[in-house]
Design an enzyme around this catalytic site. Structure first.
Site, PDB file in Angstrom:
ATOM      1  N   ASN A 168     -27.409 -33.215   8.603  1.00 36.94           N
ATOM      2  CA  ASN A 168     -26.692 -33.296   9.883  1.00 36.94           C
ATOM      3  C   ASN A 168     -25.205 -33.400   9.564  1.00 36.94           C
ATOM      4  O   ASN A 168     -24.733 -34.461   9.168  1.00 36.94           O
ATOM      5  CB  ASN A 168     -27.174 -34.533  10.658  1.00 36.94           C
ATOM      6  CG  ASN A 168     -26.332 -34.800  11.894  1.00 36.94           C
ATOM      7  OD1 ASN A 168     -25.576 -33.939  12.345  1.00 36.94           O
ATOM      8  ND2 ASN A 168     -26.469 -35.992  12.450  1.00 36.94           N
ATOM      9  N   LYS A 188     -22.750 -33.299  11.560  1.00 32.20           N
ATOM     10  CA  LYS A 188     -21.940 -33.902  12.631  1.00 32.20           C
ATOM     11  C   LYS A 188     -20.726 -33.000  12.889  1.00 32.20           C
ATOM     12  O   LYS A 188     -20.848 -31.792  12.789  1.00 32.20           O
ATOM     13  CB  LYS A 188     -21.549 -35.338  12.269  1.00 32.20           C
ATOM     14  CG  LYS A 188     -22.757 -36.137  11.792  1.00 32.20           C
ATOM     15  CD  LYS A 188     -22.494 -37.602  11.669  1.00 32.20           C
ATOM     16  CE  LYS A 188     -23.730 -38.267  11.104  1.00 32.20           C
ATOM     17  NZ  LYS A 188     -23.657 -39.712  11.128  1.00 32.20           N
ATOM     18  N   HIS A 202     -29.767 -38.283  18.803  1.00 29.74           N
ATOM     19  CA  HIS A 202     -29.104 -38.973  17.684  1.00 29.74           C
ATOM     20  C   HIS A 202     -28.399 -40.219  18.231  1.00 29.74           C
ATOM     21  O   HIS A 202     -27.882 -40.203  19.351  1.00 29.74           O
ATOM     22  CB  HIS A 202     -28.100 -38.027  17.015  1.00 29.74           C
ATOM     23  CG  HIS A 202     -27.560 -38.593  15.741  1.00 29.74           C
ATOM     24  ND1 HIS A 202     -26.535 -39.520  15.720  1.00 29.74           N
ATOM     25  CD2 HIS A 202     -27.924 -38.404  14.460  1.00 29.74           C
ATOM     26  CE1 HIS A 202     -26.300 -39.860  14.465  1.00 29.74           C
ATOM     27  NE2 HIS A 202     -27.125 -39.204  13.675  1.00 29.74           N
ATOM     28  N   SER A 213     -28.002 -43.499   5.521  1.00 34.46           N
ATOM     29  CA  SER A 213     -27.439 -43.675   4.176  1.00 34.46           C
ATOM     30  C   SER A 213     -28.419 -43.297   3.068  1.00 34.46           C
ATOM     31  O   SER A 213     -28.491 -43.971   2.035  1.00 34.46           O
ATOM     32  CB  SER A 213     -26.928 -45.106   3.997  1.00 34.46           C
ATOM     33  OG  SER A 213     -25.937 -45.393   4.980  1.00 34.46           O
ATOM     34  N   GLU A 246     -25.599 -41.407  17.762  1.00 36.09           N
ATOM     35  CA  GLU A 246     -24.205 -41.200  18.197  1.00 36.09           C
ATOM     36  C   GLU A 246     -24.163 -40.593  19.601  1.00 36.09           C
ATOM     37  O   GLU A 246     -23.276 -40.899  20.390  1.00 36.09           O
ATOM     38  CB  GLU A 246     -23.465 -40.316  17.179  1.00 36.09           C
ATOM     39  CG  GLU A 246     -23.143 -41.123  15.930  1.00 36.09           C
ATOM     40  CD  GLU A 246     -23.088 -40.326  14.636  1.00 36.09           C
ATOM     41  OE1 GLU A 246     -22.993 -39.087  14.694  1.00 36.09           O
ATOM     42  OE2 GLU A 246     -23.154 -40.957  13.570  1.00 36.09           O
ATOM     43  N   GLU A 293     -34.109 -43.529  12.441  1.00 32.98           N
ATOM     44  CA  GLU A 293     -32.760 -43.799  11.958  1.00 32.98           C
ATOM     45  C   GLU A 293     -32.308 -45.167  12.465  1.00 32.98           C
ATOM     46  O   GLU A 293     -31.802 -45.268  13.591  1.00 32.98           O
ATOM     47  CB  GLU A 293     -31.798 -42.725  12.465  1.00 32.98           C
ATOM     48  CG  GLU A 293     -32.160 -41.329  12.015  1.00 32.98           C
ATOM     49  CD  GLU A 293     -30.934 -40.438  11.909  1.00 32.98           C
ATOM     50  OE1 GLU A 293     -30.701 -39.908  10.824  1.00 32.98           O
ATOM     51  OE2 GLU A 293     -30.199 -40.311  12.896  1.00 32.98           O
ATOM     52  N   GLY A 344     -24.379 -44.172   8.343  1.00 38.73           N
ATOM     53  CA  GLY A 344     -22.978 -44.080   7.951  1.00 38.73           C
ATOM     54  C   GLY A 344     -22.387 -45.399   7.492  1.00 38.73           C
ATOM     55  O   GLY A 344     -21.172 -45.530   7.366  1.00 38.73           O
TER      56      GLY A 344
HETATM   57  C1  PEP Z   1     -27.232 -39.462  10.458  1.00 35.85           C
HETATM   58  O1  PEP Z   1     -26.202 -39.562  11.110  1.00 35.85           O
HETATM   59  O2  PEP Z   1     -28.209 -38.829  10.919  1.00 35.85           O
HETATM   60  C2  PEP Z   1     -27.289 -40.109   9.156  1.00 35.85           C
HETATM   61  C3  PEP Z   1     -28.456 -40.368   8.633  1.00 35.85           C
HETATM   62  O3  PEP Z   1     -26.077 -40.406   8.585  1.00 35.85           O
HETATM   63  P1  PEP Z   1     -25.830 -41.048   7.123  1.00 35.85           P
HETATM   64  O4  PEP Z   1     -26.764 -40.351   6.167  1.00 35.85           O
HETATM   65  O5  PEP Z   1     -24.391 -40.765   6.830  1.00 35.85           O
HETATM   66  O6  PEP Z   1     -26.133 -42.494   7.246  1.00 35.85           O
END
Ligand code: PEP
Length: 249
Positions: free
Chosen positions: A9, A11, A91, A209, A93, A163, A169
């Site tokens: 992803n 973003k 997601h 992460s 966000e 998630e 992040g």
């Molecule tokens: C995400 O935003 O879907 C995600 C998993 O981000 P990150 O791997 O940076 O934590």
């Protein structure tokens, strides 16, 4: 046996050069796991033409509507025509920054399925919800909302990504045991709604992460069928190393 999926992803990041780098590196991808890339909308045509055969394309969001006066929105049919197989819906966000609630996310889930796309439904709890021991209540509601909107067999032909919001992040990852427990809960919830056959085939990805140094352990858990990768998907070496861990696991 569920084939592992590693989806990036991006973003609101990336450019044509990143598409080229990932396309070059992904040329050596294996058959044991699937690789998918979800760049921003304007990069979809470049990615569709450059990614090697077998690397799937996905979008990061979709409208719940088919067509009409929805300035700025993109329909599921448009994404399909642009070469997408997947679309991320819900997601955290989108939920947090753009106020998408479970009903709106469920509408997007249905729109994606109706158009023939595979929705990647993101679910997960905040740190406050985890601390209040509400993880299963929150994730259960997120799953149920999609099920109520899509009806029987809602999760046939879908993907779920767990998630935990506190791990996205932040550099903080759920332990393999924490993630496995929620993945097992998700599969159980889907089995209760759609039957065990659909639940056993459902890919449940972990996101938060995930990096080359923690991927193998997470991906080694029984109910973790891949990863939705944010930050590390912007570094082709890291992204492909995670993919390699999935292919070897
Ligand atoms: C995400 O935003 O879907 C995600 C998993 O981000 P990150 O791997 O940076 O934590």
């Amino acid at each position: 046996m569920r084939r592992k999926i590693i989806a990036g992803n991006w973003k609101m990041n990336g450019d044509r050069d990143l598409v080229r780098q990932v396309a070059e590196r992904a040329a050596d991808s294996a058959v044991e796991a699937e690789l998918a890339v979800c760049p921003p909308f304007p990069l979809l045509p470049t990615a569709a033409s450059q990614l090697p055969f077998g690397v799937a394309l996905g979008a990061q969001d979709v409208s719940e509507y088919e067509a009409g006066a929805y300035t700025g929105e993109v329909s599921a049919a448009m994404l399909l025509e642009a070469g997408c197989r997947y679309v991320i819906v819900g997601h955290s966000e989108r939920r947090t920054l753009y106020g998408e609630d479970n009903d709106r996310v469920a509408g997007k889930f249905v729109a994606a399925k109706q158009a023939g796309l595979t929705p990647i439904l993101c679910v997960g709890e905040t740190l406050a919800e985890r601390d209040a021991e509400r993880t299963e209540a929150v994730v259960g509601e997120q799953i149920d909302a999609a099920h109520e909107a899509a009806g029987t067999q809602a999760f046939q032909g879908a993907v779920v990504a767990y998630e935990p919001v506190w791990a996205i992040g932040t550099g903080r990852t759920a332990t393999p045991e924490q993630a496995q427990a929620v993945h097992a809960f998700i599969r159980q919830r889907v089995a209760e709604r759609d039957g065990s056959e659909v639940a056993e085939q459902l890919p449940v990805l972990y996101g938060g992460s995930m990096k080359p140094d923690n991927a193998a352990e997470l991906l080694g858990q029984r109910d973790i069928d891949g990863g939705l990768i944010g930050g590390a998907s912007l570094k082709p070496d890291s992204f492909l190393a995670i993919y390699q861990a999935a292919a070897e696991g």
